[in-house]
Scaffold this active site. Structure first.
Site: not given
Ligand code: OSB
Ligand code: MG
Length: 369
Positions: A164, A189, A239, A263, A214, A291, A162, A136
């Site tokens: 953001k 995402d 999510d 998660k 996402e 994650g 992924k 991500s």
């Molecule tokens: O939205 O998936 C998410 C990290 C922190 C809080 C929310 C998210 C995320 C990530 C990174 O997308 C996930 C990771 O690398 O652990």
């Molecule tokens: Mg997410």
């Protein structure tokens, strides 16, 4: 199992590079590490994924500490635990606070598997020996920066990227990535950055063959997501909106998503995660493991749950070295060509590094039965 003692530690670790989402940016990670010790002195480990501040969900390090200290640990100490999958029910009279529940539940699952001398993955019913993972990527200063980062992770072999997204950092950014990487397994995402009023912008993403988008809409919504999904070709993955089996059932029934990001912390633990996995499998909804920028203990739990059959899409469980100079487990989590080899040792299958944990610990407290 008789839990005789629980140690809560408040850790602080520096991220190698700041992580930026549609909500903002952070460089340090604070979290609670849970050590549950039984009558034979065996320790099980859990990691609480709540952040310092409540931007992802309503929980924080402090609310979780409070829930653990004042409500959850007393219930854990009360009577012997037959099986970790009984904790979910024991905790059910406490509303929500899923990340706090999951942290202690995870420690007890690890302890259970260690006592049985089996890997946690096996205790959960998982059979995979290897799992495929993606990565991500936070919002960057420029598209060129992002392209360089994507290139780096493609070269390292991660199985899907992924990125953001948020209004203004979406269609053009994805277009650029696609121009350079036409066949890359790619997704966006939004962390709830959009509303139904942005539907044209979201529809514009359909032309890029994304694996999914996402959580485009509000974290407490499944109705507007259903309206949006009906008008999008790209699958929606939820999510933030899914906290339980019941949430997943309703979202599936409404057609709010075609994929779910599981998660463990968000849904209140491994037992609930497994239930959601099974429900999704029955309904042909693929799942993957999200994650929360976990340190090694949480990362190990993510690896274990991902061994279940319907985790068919690469998750966000990147290598330890992507996040940390030095993780709290040995060996650290390694990714080769987008694959993590599932550990075969008992419990989480990694040794916790007590020396490293001490270095990151801001405060600690011991609770006794
Ligand atoms: O939205 O998936 C998410 C990290 C922190 C809080 C929310 C998210 C995320 C990530 C990174 O997308 C996930 C990771 O690398 O652990
Ligand atoms: Mg997410």
């Amino acid at each position: 199992m008789n839990i005789k003692q629980v140690i809560l530690r408040h850790l602080q670790m520096e991220l190698k590079s700041p992580f930026t989402t549609s909500f903002g940016s952070f460089n340090t990670k604070e979290f609670i590490l849970v050590e549950a010790i039984d009558e034979n002195g065996i320790s099980g480990w859990g990691e609480c994924v709540a952040f310092h501040s409540p931007w992802y969900n309503e929980e924080t390090v402090k609310t979780c500490w409070h829930m653990l200290e004042d409500f959850l640990l007393p219930i854990v100490f009360q009577t012997p635990i037959e099986h970790p999958d009984k904790l979910n029910e024991r905790f059910s009279f406490i509303r929500k606070n899923n990340m706090a529940k999951s942290a202690i539940e995870g420690a007890i699952w690890d302890l259970y598997a260690k006592k049985k001398q089996i890997p946690l993955s096996k205790a959960l019913g998982g059979e995979k020996k290897e799992i495929e993972v993606g990565i991500s990527i936070g919002i960057q200063k420029s598209v060129d920066d992002l392209l360089r980062i994507v290139e780096k992770y493609v070269t390292e072999g991660y199985r899907r990227m992924k990125v953001k997204i948020k209004p203004g950092w979406d269609v053009e950014v994805i277009r650029e990535i696609r121009k350079h990487f036409p066949d890359l397994p790619l997704m966006g995402d939004a962390n709830s950055a959009y509303s139904l009023q942005d539907i044209d912008r979201l529809k514009a993403l359909d032309e890029f063959n994304l694996m999914m988008i996402e959580q485009p809409l509000a974290s407490d919504d499944i109705v507007d997501h259903a309206k949006l999904q009906a008008q999008l070709q790209t699958p929606i993955c939820l999510d933030e909106s899914i906290h339980s089996y019941e949430d997943a059932r309703k979202a599936i029934e409404l057609g709010s998503c075609r994929i779910i990001n599981i998660k463990i912390g968000r849904v209140g633990g491994l037992t609930e995660a497994k239930k959601i996995h099974d429900l999704c499998q029955t309904n042909n909804i693929p799942v993957w493991c999200g994650g929360m920028l976990e340190a090694g203990v949480g990362r190990a739990h993510n690896i274990a749950i991902t061994t279940l059959e319907n985790f068919t899409m690469p998750g966000d469980t990147a290598a330890s070295s992507h996040y940390w100079e030095r993780d709290i487990i040995n060996p650290e989590v390694k990714v080769h060509n987008g694959i993590i080899v599932v550990p075969e040792g008992p419990g989480i299958g990694y040794e916790v590094d007590r020396r490293q944990i001490d270095l990151y610990t801001i405060s600690a407290k011991t609770y006794k039965a």
